[in-house]
Design an enzyme around this catalytic site. Structure first.
Site, PDB file in Angstrom:
ATOM      1  N   ASP B  83       0.935  -1.285  -0.024  1.00 14.38           N
ATOM      2  CA  ASP B  83      -0.062   0.060  -0.136  1.00 14.38           C
ATOM      3  C   ASP B  83       0.891   1.280   0.067  1.00 14.38           C
ATOM      4  OD1 ASP B  83      -2.210  -1.414   0.048  1.00 14.38           O
ATOM      5  OD2 ASP B  83      -2.435  -1.502   2.451  1.00 14.38           O
ATOM      6  N   TYR B 294      -8.093   3.086  -2.388  1.00 13.80           N
ATOM      7  CA  TYR B 294      -7.629   2.661  -1.074  1.00 13.80           C
ATOM      8  C   TYR B 294      -8.307   3.597  -0.009  1.00 13.80           C
ATOM      9  CZ  TYR B 294      -3.581   2.412   2.433  1.00 13.80           C
ATOM     10  OH  TYR B 294      -2.902   2.122   3.492  1.00 13.80           O
TER      11      TYR B 294
END
Lengths: 71, 576
Positions: B83, B294
């Site tokens: 991420d 996200y």
């Protein structure tokens, strides 16, 4: 220093209450003027009434109980 | 091709002649531990070790480290595709440094993306950074190391103080974000416990026009004295009123901006009563399933590069969203409502358009909220017409108030999560005489401040810039787990109260919002390359030294102050 008249915390200098109960007592004193103007109550009548209102804080109720019982 | 190395799954792919080995990291594979032995404090030296050595519950970590290490043999370059945030960058860095070896770092690159869709991943692959994102890694590392320094030292100091005073073996903890958060709850609790309600009177009146009853609002919300209220009642009861003025206006209600994580957590609590942690968990599942972008973002903005029409096109294939998606696609121009907050790394949370399969109940709820919020931020404003009629009753002003939504706009897209309250009034004319059919006065009392709930506490933390979007929900959970707070309407326990009071006396800085905010600013500066990890860590050590030395000196008093409460944590009445 000895204990607060209400709980087991240390009492504050120049007071019979701990920090929290002294603050509750001061709030009670400050609010009396507004209650007296609104309803024309005596100090004792005021304490009896405030003690029964649901939003009253627990420390305020504890102080009221001690005062009314002559503590 | 998907293969297995023991219990660990990994993937083999080919791209332009290269063989790619893709393996996940399972969150943090490495954690901090003290250098040296002994359960004491102060501790200033630390090292990174496999997380299984610190937390026995991390049993699968060993297998992942072994797989990463084995697969790295003969590999000529490495790509961090975790991420894109401090945590993700640090996870990949530690995996490379410790599981593969320090030599891998110079041969590593970084992919940056905000959704896991094929298009975004291919783009991130083609435009990847030539090196790892070292400033972001340094900021993440500093956050872990400084939090560890605060957490380990102060938690041990508290626990050992209580153990010394009472022999109790309860583990206590406090950290640089936990401290100020608990302090917020304490301040609210103090205000509640010391609250004295003040009486006031409200006037309730009603009129009947063409057989329909309508409330008449008195010009003053509150009357302070009982005698005023009684006088008013006797002057107005049974009288007729006369319409003396009519004011019409229209109000434009703009759609809200798309969600950032905090907004999503608050809305999910308002609508579904889901805790911030549950919402984050569901959002992460949706992200991993490629259904949304996200979720750990602060942004309330959708970038101009986002293919809005492409997403709408895909959403139009979902029966639940087809109507509004098609309506939006028919417009020549799409301009999303943007919020004030932005995040350089990620856009606001939005659907990718991929059709979800087999969502669990909470995931389906969160997905629906996110899609509808995305659609409505592209929607038209709602228009609400308002009308206020001023009515004179024997010299006193009352108001008849009505509102009607004349254009639903985005409100229509957010059903059933928004309520459109309407009060339709009859035609009013100046000079019209109407009867006062009911009039009463009621005594009420001012209300104490509201207790926090998990959602409002999260917002309070956000407003005070305490913690990060990724950690706030966890901090609140920790306070519950430690027994410092209790109830959905959050009350501080006696233990929580004693902890705050003790810290206020012996190390107030750990409760200070300023200290933790300054540290956040330092982390920001590290990420921008303006400060070094070492300088910030040394500052934290220097700040801790006097606090811990004072703790040691007063261990018995501190322990005795907390011990009484930790034996049995009482919760103030009113907490549920």
């Amino acid at each position: 220093m000895t204990g607060c008249r209400v709980c087991d915390r240390e009492k504050q200098e120049d007071s019979v209450y701990c920090e929290h109960h002294q603050a509750a007592y001061s709030n009670l004193e400050e609010s009396y003027l507004q209650w007296r103007r609104a309803l024309g109550l005596s100090w004792t009548e005021y304490l009896e009434k405030v003690g029964k209102v649901s939003g009253t804080g627990i420390w305020v109720k504890e102080v009221i109980k001690v005062i009314l019982s002559g503590g | 091709m998907t293969l297995r190395d023991g219990s660990v799954q990994y993937h083999v792919a080919r791209r332009r002649g290269d063989e790619l080995l893709i393996v996940s990291a399972l969150g943090h594979l490495y954690a901090l531990t003290q250098l040296g032995i002994g359960w004491t404090y102060p501790i200033y030296e630390m090292k990174w070790v496999p997380a299984s050595q610190v937390n026995r519950a991390s049993t699968r970590v060993k297998a992942y480290i072994k797989t990463i290490s084995t697969l790295s043999r003969g590999v000529d370059r490495f790509i961090s595709a975790c991420d894109y945030d401090q945590e993700g960058s640090l996870i990949a860095y530690n995996a490379l440094k410790y599981a593969v070896g320090e030599h891998s770092l110079a041969r590593s690159r970084r992919m940056l993306y905000s959704t896991l869709t094929r298009t975004d991943l291919v783009k991130a692959w083609e435009t990847m950074e030539p090196t790892l994102d070292y400033p972001v890694i340094a900021a993440g590392k500093t956050r872990h190391e400084t939090d560890w320094l605060f957490g380990i030292n102060l938690s041990r100091a508290l626990t050992l103080a209580v153990r010394k005073a009472s022999g109790a073996k309860k583990t206590l903890s406090v950290g640089r974000v936990q401290g100020p958060t608990l302090s917020f709850v304490k301040e609210r609790e103090i205000a509640l416990r010391g609250f004295v309600p003040i009486p006031y009177w409200k006037v309730y009146a009603e009129t009947v026009i063409s057989g329909e009853a309508y409330p008449l609002e008195y010009e003053k919300q509150r009357l302070e004295w009982e005698v005023q209220a009684r006088e008013l009642a006797s002057e107005c009861r049974g009288r007729d009123g006369k319409v003396v003025g009519i004011e019409k206006r229209s109000e434009r209600l703009l759609p809200p901006p798309p969600f950032n994580l905090g907004d999503l957590q608050r809305e999910a609590y308002r609508v579904f009563k889901l805790s911030p942690t549950t919402t984050l968990g569901a959002a992460e599942k949706l992200y991993l399933g490629t259904y949304i972008s996200y979720p750990r973002t602060s942004s309330q903005c959708l970038p101009p590069t986002l293919d809005l029409r492409g997403i709408l096109e895909k959403l139009s294939k979902h029966p639940a969203y087809a109507k509004h998606a098609e309506e939006l696609m028919s417009r020549s121009k799409l301009k999303p409502r943007q919020g004030k907050k932005d995040d350089p790394a990620h856009p606001a949370i939005h659907p990718t358009g991929a059709k979800p399969r087999r969502l669990l109940e909470n995931e389906a709820k969160i997905y629906d909220l996110i899609v509808k919020r995305f659609l409505l931020c592209l929607g038209m404003p709602a228009i609400r017409g308002k009308i206020d009629g001023e009515v004179d009753v024997n010299g006193h002003s009352f108001y008849l108030m009505g509102s009607k939504t004349t254009k639903k706009g985005w409100l229509d897209m957010y059903a059933p999560y928004v309520e459109d309250k309407e009060t339709t009034l009859p035609e009013l004319e100046v000079g019209m005489v109407i009867p006062v059919t009911k009039l009463s006065i009621r005594r009420s009392y001012t209300k104490p401040p509201r207790r926090f709930n998990p959602s409002s506490l999260l917002r309070y933390m956000e407003n005070h810039e305490i913690g990060t979007k990724a950690t706030r929900a966890n901090i609140i959970d920790t306070l519950y787990r430690r027994g410092y707070i209790a109830g959905r309407r959050i009350a501080i326990t006696d233990l929580g109260l004693r902890i705050v009071e003790t810290l206020e006396e012996y190390c107030p800085s750990i409760l200070s919002v300023e200290m933790t905010r300054e540290l956040e600013e330092s982390l920001e500066e590290i990420q921008l390359g303006k400060k070094s990890l070492e300088a910030v860590t040394e500052d934290v050590k220097a700040a801790l030294k006097p606090i811990l030395s004072q703790f040691k000196d007063k261990e018995t008093e501190i322990g005795a102050a907390i011990a009484g409460a930790s034996a049995g944590s009482r919760v103030e009445e009113g907490a549920t």
